[in-house]
Design an enzyme around this catalytic site. Structure first.
Site, mmCIF file in Angstrom:
data_model
loop_
_atom_site.group_PDB
_atom_site.id
_atom_site.type_symbol
_atom_site.label_atom_id
_atom_site.label_comp_id
_atom_site.label_asym_id
_atom_site.label_seq_id
_atom_site.Cartn_x
_atom_site.Cartn_y
_atom_site.Cartn_z
ATOM 1 C CD GLU A 284 -98.769 -10.753 28.522
ATOM 2 O OE1 GLU A 284 -99.461 -12.036 28.168
ATOM 3 O OE2 GLU A 284 -97.902 -10.741 27.837
ATOM 4 C CG HIS A 305 -83.987 -15.961 55.081
ATOM 5 N ND1 HIS A 305 -83.229 -15.725 56.343
ATOM 6 C CD2 HIS A 305 -84.628 -17.052 55.275
ATOM 7 C CE1 HIS A 305 -83.576 -16.907 57.171
ATOM 8 N NE2 HIS A 305 -84.451 -17.597 56.533
ATOM 9 C CE LYS A 419 -96.001 -9.422 21.480
ATOM 10 N NZ LYS A 419 -97.316 -10.388 21.521
#
Length: 448
Positions: A284, A305, A419
């Protein structure tokens, strides 16, 4: 003392993929310029997070409430998302038993279990009701703006449950802006207890404010030691040759070399939450204006892995930062069994401590041999003081890297439109224009 080791990032050790060993001397003027800018921004209040280790007007109240609450609550539920939850979650995971919520109250020293409600998935929201007794649960509602849709929806949901089964005034604490925002107004009108987020501290930099300190203090974590560690790192960072500036400068130099995938690779299960917290901080703060690194978290040894093949043999667009620990706290031995089987016998008599450290070193050497840039933070152990050092270091490194890049590391314009569209879709009357934009959006549909 926390150490940043950049040996495997210089060209003498990894070849042409590295940076020159005299990078510090070459960039001393730039470092001094950035240092001057940071000190000026601290002075004018722009970088408010830098004052948090030293200025905590609510600290005694937090500690008193935490002490009074011990053995009083069975559960704490944190209602917050992003910077309002990741920091506290990381500290809790780092300093507590890996299966903390499964321990009985005695083994938790009387402190409550903790749950972080950081998603609005209805299965998660409904599911928490199956594992907690609302009457014996304390809710921490955390949103600096007081307008976060996810947090407010959780607040409304659980407030209704508490009104039916408990006492909202005793069971709800709100952590938000000291003066403004709907949560602050609700707290005033309803009489909820509150703690404040300083107005000049952004959410993702707020872990050393009440946002992070309140939840972890209620779990018995030594917040004085946490702040002391941050103070110690701040002291170290008064000169330009410090871990925060060097980490930031090196990441910036590698970004210029096309290494735009930045991997945080802790070799301690307890520090996975720290990698999660850093990932938001880095993403951000630095993903701006069509540029910026992509932060990736990995866990040693688990992700040897799953991701290591890519790091070793994939595109050369990555720089890796290990987090290593000298003292894990417990020594766990591997028994001698099946001595006739060489594939097992060599493990017997060693400890898991030796094994995880051997795996980290082996991975480090393999990456170095392959010419893959890798540095590491070295922690003596995992305690509150060291965690405070690390948190402050990474926060300061993040804003420093943003200044190296020539961007504002404090804003987040890329998430604001989403938003607004969310509020429009949920019927917020002040977002009619955004609703019309969505309704009139024309696109070519392609489905299978």
């Amino acid at each position: 003392m926390l150490v940043y080791d950049y040996s495997n990032l210089i060209e003498e050790n990894i070849g042409k993929e590295g940076i020159s060993s005299n990078f510090l001397e070459t960039n001393k003027g730039l470092l001094q310029e950035i240092d001057n800018e940071i000190k000026a921004k601290r002075q004018d209040g722009s970088f408010g997070f830098m004052e948090l280790p030293f200025h905590q007007p609510e600290l005694n109240e937090i500690k008193k409430m935490a002490s009074d609450a011990r053995k009083k609550w069975e559960n704490i539920i944190v209602l917050g998302i992003g910077g309002s939850s990741l920091g506290a979650m990381a500290i809790h995971q780092a300093l507590h038993h890996p299966f903390y919520n499964l321990l009985n109250a005695e083994k938790r020293n009387g402190y409550p279990r903790i749950f972080f409600m950081d998603n609005v998935d209805p299965e998660l929201v409904q599911g928490i009701l199956d594992v907690v007794d609302i009457k014996h649960t304390l809710f921490l509602v955390i949103s600096k703006s007081g307008k976060t849709a996810e947090t407010l929806s959780h607040f409304l949901f659980f407030l209704e449950k508490v009104r039916k089964q408990g006492d909202p005034i005793k069971q709800i604490i709100i952590i938000t802006d000291p003066e403004k925002g709907p949560l602050r107004e609700i707290a005033r009108s309803e009489g909820f207890l509150t703690f404040s987020v300083p107005p000049n501290v952004g959410g993702r930099y707020s872990v050393l404010s009440a946002v992070g300190l309140v939840p972890v203090a209620f779990l018995g974590i030594d917040i004085d030691a946490l702040l002391a560690g941050a103070q110690a790192m701040a002291k170290r960072c008064e000169t330009i040759e410090n871990p925060a500036y060097l980490f930031a400068l090196i990441q910036f130099l590698f970004l210029q070399k096309g290494k735009n995938i930045h991997v945080m690779f802790p070799y301690a299960q307890a520090l996975l939450g720290m990698a999660d917290w850093w990932r938001q901080l880095w993403a951000e703060s630095l993903g701006k204006e069509g540029n910026g690194p992509t932060p990736v978290k990995a866990l040693g040894v688990t992700d040897q892995h799953s991701q290591l093949q890519l790091y070793m043999d994939g595109p050369r667009d990555k720089i890796i930062t290990f987090i290593t620990v000298k003292d894990y706290g417990n020594d766990v031995f591997i028994p001698h069994s099946f001595k006739d089987f060489p594939d097992l016998a060599y493990l017997g008599g060693h400890t898991f401590n030796e094994l995880i450290q051997a795996e980290q070193l082996a991975t480090e050497v393999a990456l170095t041999k392959a010419g893959c840039p890798n540095g590491k933070f070295v922690l003596d152990n995992i305690d509150a003081f060291t965690l405070g050092e690390f948190i402050y270091c990474l926060e300061l490194a993040t804003v420093s890297c943003g200044l190296f890049m020539g961007i504002n590391p404090l804003n987040q314009p890329g998430v604001e439109l989403g938003k607004r569209y969310t509020r429009a879709l949920m019927g917020e009357p002040h977002f009619q224009e955004e609703k019309r934009e969505i309704e009139t959006l024309k696109c070519v549909h392609a489905k299978v």
